[in-house]
Design an enzyme around this catalytic site. Structure first.
Site, mmCIF file in Angstrom:
data_model
loop_
_atom_site.group_PDB
_atom_site.id
_atom_site.type_symbol
_atom_site.label_atom_id
_atom_site.label_comp_id
_atom_site.label_asym_id
_atom_site.label_seq_id
_atom_site.Cartn_x
_atom_site.Cartn_y
_atom_site.Cartn_z
ATOM 1 N N LYS A 154 33.779 43.645 66.924
ATOM 2 C CA LYS A 154 34.976 44.067 66.196
ATOM 3 C C LYS A 154 34.749 45.504 65.708
ATOM 4 C CE LYS A 154 37.776 42.427 62.291
ATOM 5 N NZ LYS A 154 37.722 41.539 61.108
ATOM 6 N N GLN A 155 33.621 45.703 65.081
ATOM 7 C CA GLN A 155 33.155 47.042 64.740
ATOM 8 C C GLN A 155 31.645 46.967 64.916
ATOM 9 O OE1 GLN A 155 34.179 46.049 60.357
ATOM 10 N NE2 GLN A 155 32.941 47.892 60.272
ATOM 11 N N TRP A 203 33.476 45.858 50.543
ATOM 12 C CA TRP A 203 32.580 47.017 50.713
ATOM 13 C C TRP A 203 33.383 48.259 51.107
ATOM 14 C CZ3 TRP A 203 29.650 48.206 55.772
ATOM 15 C CH2 TRP A 203 30.449 47.896 56.887
ATOM 16 N N ASP A 204 34.625 48.038 51.541
ATOM 17 C CA ASP A 204 35.515 49.154 51.862
ATOM 18 C C ASP A 204 35.474 50.196 50.757
ATOM 19 O OD1 ASP A 204 36.270 46.656 53.053
ATOM 20 O OD2 ASP A 204 38.119 47.577 53.756
ATOM 21 N N GLU A 213 32.253 41.326 62.444
ATOM 22 C CA GLU A 213 32.614 39.949 62.111
ATOM 23 C C GLU A 213 32.873 39.084 63.338
ATOM 24 O OE1 GLU A 213 35.811 40.750 59.402
ATOM 25 O OE2 GLU A 213 34.451 40.934 57.682
#
Lengths: 780, 780
Positions: free
Chosen positions: B609-610, B355-356, B497
């Site tokens: 993580k994010q 998805w980056d 994640e």
């Protein structure tokens, strides 16, 4: 001199090869000649820390695999040697900082590689480091290394990062699938993977231990993993002058190991268990005890095989070096294996088995470990079907052995080589098709073994079938020339590869004739004396006695290009008509001719890589008079470049046979320098196993003069070189072991066990008997 | 500071990144950030001479292959960079001898890598060496390098050994078969090979030229070849202070190149011919002209995309660095390709597309090169069948996009990762199964593109089919909970994640609801306004209008874990019940938490993580009030470790959205240091492409405040950081191009072409019109 031959003192005199300068540009030479092995695995002497010029390599006998589109090769297994060391934050790297002292040595008496260094880091931290390593002869699945670190002018942290690296390849070719990484609560790491095509499972398990001033340290390792890599990192603070020791113990198993031979299928779990269980036991025993057991095995071995001479130290060291490496590459543990042209010491020739094995390496084993020699010959029986396949594929009958053999018995010679500098295209390699002499070479070595051992069992169970099937091949291969009423063999290459697609190569024709006659003779004998054996074997291969008479007729009519009057032997039809070239500038420089001429041109000249005829005069020496030998030597020797490492030792022997002792010694000196010599650009891709075997033959057959006569008797006609006062060695002969001591004018022959029968031995044309409980001394 | 940001002077100010110390321990960082590419190929900045710590890498967009037992990856092609140089007999090796001066720099204005060295050899020979390299933007198949050598205190031989080395691997994995080596009479060498599994042919052709004091030298090269290697060796004697130049020009072609797109099958010969023919033409043109053409292309490009700011030099350089690298990895030449998480700069994430691409990288392209953005979205349409396959495999309808995508559209996420330090076994990677949000992310980006461009054609031909098929997937994926009369999505992983196998992840649920509503809305519009299109697409995918009403019902009932009263959004069911941990020691140290806790443990803690919620507040910002944003920021931001490089830029934007400009700048400063910063241990396996795209978004969306409102209008709410006096950039908006200049209290909006329609733009809550032939200036 970069290689040091005189490092060994006292009991290690002439047992150590070393270097005292760090030569990062020439790692390949030392990686090869310092290789450690035990017949199961061979470990190139890459350093623990890595350098860009290196070729790391570790090979397991029989662990072959085929990468798509290439030929089968011995797979380079994951690297367990690599250890990155940081000394108070600075990476240990001999290319940086300053080397205060440096010595690396292989001790061939004890089977150990040792490196001693004092290194000053770029920021002037001085450290003494010692690295020791062995590949156990006592437990073939086991290898270990030890690193000792002493900070000389600082206190600080020692960081060790060590593990198993599966990113290794064969020059960029990856044979293993990714596999599984594991870390156990006992601190054992392991990597298990399978080869791409041959589906052989491999596991490497490793365990680390740390010591400070002799006391074991608590393990505090951090585990890490990357793609195809598992490693442990640890960090210990130590003070100036303290002694830090790091030990790494490794076990290796594969699913094709004889350990599992009763099983149809061996799982990854089973080999993992074997590796971990074995490793746990070994950890209990401890590094030092394990090294002692390994050393003891080498020392015992040397008792049995050591050859001593009173002469130049280098000669003494070189013959030991030859025996050391041959033994290290001999798979004594497994009857389905043979010895590759480079042993287990490098990627050269892809781990394939050539005639090097039977003609060059085997004699040492026949006369020292006949049981092992038998196993190695069994390899050819084991793969007889592959030879049958090759015969069939080529439209012939019987069994046609492959020029290069690996794990199936089928031909694995690559068809294409490097780029030709004149055409710009890859060179076609024809040896797989044309070097058909391999088939008679194998028969020759079976006969040789049989003569030296009288092992009838082997002949009945395996040898007879091989010689019949391969003779069948030759009978179908021979081409009848009705004009001349003779049988010919056209379009082949003999041992001299600088001539290819030639007709009636005398080496091949003569050996085929010899083979057919020997086969007929032995067959008739078996039929007469062992009818049951004869019936069993011939019914298995559907052999009819008619074939023998067909062979007789053919053998008699095989064309041999020898001038009866003069005794001159033609290498092949038309050789003497080819262009003559001044070879002076290429003499002594292996491969130099290829800088001026391309392959096509070389094959059109009177130039020899190695000599067919000299080889023939050696193998079947009793068939030729001294005059014939001298005449042909005079013709071929000046035309031979010895661009094959197989050449010098054979020339040494034939020179001694024709009593040119000076030349014989000269060739011997050349042969023993092929790997051990000062040329740092040679041997990178592995040892020249054939030359190592040739060295043994030059000593025992050449200087020692030991040979089997055409009558099947033992003959000893020694020719010691000027510089040698005496020569002592031991041989096995027909079930008994003898020691032989030779001086300039005396032979002393002594049985090493109480022999039951008298031994008839021919010395300089006279027959002598060595009777039980006696010693035979003959002065000449 | 090891990395130098201030090397560029005058016209190159803030255009150059460099290093002035040779750091052999950290080659990976520089190999990555100095990568050169042109969207067709990416070449890591490995040095011409090799070092043990290096990771050489050259990748071709779309050149994927699958090694047995592994997932598909971008194959590392043979190395054409390596040149071994000997200076009067001594190997050029910066680890030996002494470095008198050293500077390496990437010039991102001109797209050139330059290295200047003065080196004193171990025997005190001093030499000045300059290396230059470029990967042509003007001819995508072409790359070249130039080496200048001046002996400063000696005269002697310069030896160059250069060629093509196919022994390169992807961390030990070989994707290419052995292939063919060739040398032509024009002095061109080439290597042609095919990938193991995907059977893509690749050819690299190379030509050398030599000059002394500006005059071309006669070529006198010796050809050599080894396994998978072809090289040319040459030797020229030169005098002290003479200038020797060596140029190497290389062309690369593959059988999958668009050059051959009309052909069903492309032979090795065809690509060889293309490579050699192109190379011959290029040789005619000459290195210098070719470099000028390449430079000109870059300079023109910068005219179009350059963002300038009056603020810290580093910020200026960083935003250029981000654009430079994104453009270098953008496959403008081929509509069947996309951009990998590491672009073409390293092996990380195996060249897979995440998805980056759509969420992080694409916006830059949407607003600067909408045509290219369209092509990249076409990649998802091209592989819609793969997504259909994945849906089917998982028991769903429609199209379910893979989390990681390569060359087929099928899922290629590996299932196993590194070894868990607590269990000792490899970690299971679940993202391929669980990060289902990728499907709505793709739809989001299609909508984003459509809104910014009004490209109805794209929607009719491709977009509609994608949004219908993926909505179909979601409709079948939703799980009805009868007790609560709601639709749920259970057992997923959101963008964060550090939580996996979670239920009702709000990010996913919300995005699915949004997607279904948008799809319904657009579908109804198409049906009403473009019936032909509607019929065509729906008949192709057998879509019935009933499905829309089903979706309507479902969308309404999708559970969203948001507390209506407070506005608090639950990341997922149960997150707030998980263990809280003091995260202070892990903040700012990427991945540090994994040293204390294993994966299993991390997923059981309130640690991110994010952040899912921050991402949601960004993507669908107009759906949430400032209060809701602030509340959730206050909860999640302290729990977020930013262990994903995707995190800081998004946090920068949301911080700016809630008008915490200081925090916004702080996160921006963090984001632009992910690759470009001083941490030499990061970025080894490739650039963080998403963070580079995120940097652009932080500037344009964050500081620039550009956004599309829920009504589909352009909004510009700038927040310049304290240190910036102004910011200028250009955007494409619905077919027109505008320049935007922002100062602390003024926006100047200028059309760059004569626009035909007035532009409605919302600035700080007020609507303004920019009329044709006017400039809009708004002070606030």
């Amino acid at each position: 001199m970069v290689i040091k031959y005189d490092i060994g003192k006292n009991k290690y005199r002439n047992w150590i090869v070393g270097e005292t300068d760090f030569k990062p540009e020439y790692p390949g030479k030392f990686e090869t000649i310092f290789t450690l092995g035990n017949g199961y695995m061979g470990v190139r002497a890459a350093t623990e820390e890595t350098y860009r010029e290196e070729t790391r390599g570790c090979y397991i006998a029989g662990l072959f695999d085929k990468f798509p589109g290439e030929v089968t090769e011995l797979a380079n297994i994951p690297d367990w040697l690599n250890i990155e060391i940081k000394l108070d934050g600075e990476k240990f790297d001999l290319k940086t900082g300053k080397i205060l002292s440096y010595q690396r040595q292989i001790n061939i008496k004890d089977g150990q590689l040792i490196r001693n260094i004092e290194w000053e880091s770029p920021t002037s931290r001085k450290t003494r480091l010692t690295f020791e390593r062995f590949v156990s002869l006592d437990n073939i699945h086991f290898a270990a290394l030890k690193v000792k670190i002493i900070p000389l002018n600082y206190s600080g942290a020692i960081e060790i990062c060590s593990g198993i690296n599966g990113q290794t390849t064969n020059s960029g070719v990856q044979h293993f699938k990714e596999g599984r990484l594991r870390f156990s609560s006992e601190g054992i790491i392991s990597m298990t993977s399978r080869t791409q095509e041959s589906n052989i499972g491999l596991v490497i398990a490793a365990k680390h231990r740390f010591y400070l001033n002799g006391k074991i340290l608590e393990e505090k390792e951090g585990i890490g993993s990357q793609r195809r890599k598992i490693f442990l990192s640890s960090r210990y603070k130590i003070k100036q002058n303290e002694e830090f020791i790091f030990k790494k113990m490794v076990t290796v198993y594969t699913t094709r190991d004889p350990d599992f031979k009763e099983k149809e299928k061996v799982s990854d779990k089973e080999i993992e268990k074997a590796a971990v269980d074995n490793l746990k036991k070994l950890i209990e025993t401890g590094y030092n005890n394990l090294f002692e057991a390994h050393k003891e095995r080498w020392n015992q071995l040397w008792e049995q095989i050591d050859i001593t001479l009173d002469g130049p130290d280098f000669d003494q060291l070189a013959i030991r070096f030859s025996q050391f490496h041959i033994y290290q590459m001999t798979p004594v543990h497994d009857g389905r294996l043979s010895i590759a042209a480079k042993g287990l010491s490098g990627e050269g020739y892809k781990g394939h088995i050539f005639w090097d094995m039977e003609i060059f390496i085997l004699p040492f084993l026949i006369y020292t470990f006949p049981e092992i020699a038998k196993r190695l010959l069994f390899y050819r029986y084991h793969f007889l079907d592959g030879a049958r396949e090759k015969a069939k594929e080529n439209g012939f009958e019987g069994a046609m052995y492959p020029w290069e053999c690996a794990d199936t018995g089928c031909e694995v010679t690559p068809k294409w080589g490097g780029v030709d500098f004149k055409t710009g295209k890859p060179q076609r390699i024809w040896t797989g098709e044309l070097e058909q002499h391999i088939t008679c070479d194998i028969v020759y070595s079976i006969w040789h073994y049989f003569q030296a051992t009288c092992d009838y069992d082997f002949m009945y169970n395996y040898g007879l079938e091989i010689i019949l099937e391969t003779s069948r091949f030759w009978a179908s291969r021979l081409e009848y020339n009705p004009e001349k009423d003779q049988y010919e063999i056209n379009d082949v290459t003999g041992p001299d590869e600088y001539s290819e697609h030639i007709n009636n190569n005398t080496f091949t024709n003569y050996m085929v004739k010899w083979q057919l006659n020997k086969t007929i003779q032995f067959s008739e004998w078996v039929k007469m004396n062992q009818l049951e054996v004869w019936k069993k074997v011939t019914s298995k291969i559907k052999f009819t006695f008619n074939e023998l008479s067909d062979w007789k007729e053919k053998a008699d009519k095989i064309y041999i290009g020898m001038d009866k009057a003069s005794g001159f032997i033609h290498q092949y039809e038309g050789f003497t008509d080819k262009k003559e070239v001044d070879l002076l500038k290429y003499k002594g420089k292996v491969g130099a001719i290829a800088q001026d001429y391309n392959w096509e041109e070389i094959t059109q000249m009177q130039v020899l890589k190695q000599s067919d005829i000299i080889m023939l005069l050696y193998l079947l020496g009793d068939d030729f008079s001294q005059e014939t030998k001298r005449l042909n030597w005079g013709y071929y020797e000046p035309k031979t470049l010895h661009d094959s490492s197989l050449s010098p030792s054979i020339h040494a022997i034939v020179a001694l046979d024709i009593e040119d002792v000076e030349k014989g010694y000269e060739y011997f000196e050349r042969s023993i320098r092929i790997d051990l010599g000062e040329n740092l650009k040679s041997s990178w891709d592995g040892l020249h196993a054939a030359s190592l075997g040739g060295n043994w033959q030059a000593v025992v057959y050449g200087f020692g003069g030991v040979r089997i006569t055409n009558k099947g008797r033992l003959r000893i006609n020694p020719h010691l070189p000027e510089k040698w006062k005496n020569l002592k060695f031991k041989i096995n002969w027909r079930g008994e072991k003898y020691s032989i001591e030779i001086t300039k004018n005396k032979i002393t022959l002594k049985p090493l066990s109480s022999i039951s029968r008298s031994l008839l031995v021919e010395i300089y044309g006279k027959d002598y008997f060595l009777h039980p409980n006696e010693i035979l001394k003959v002065t000449y």
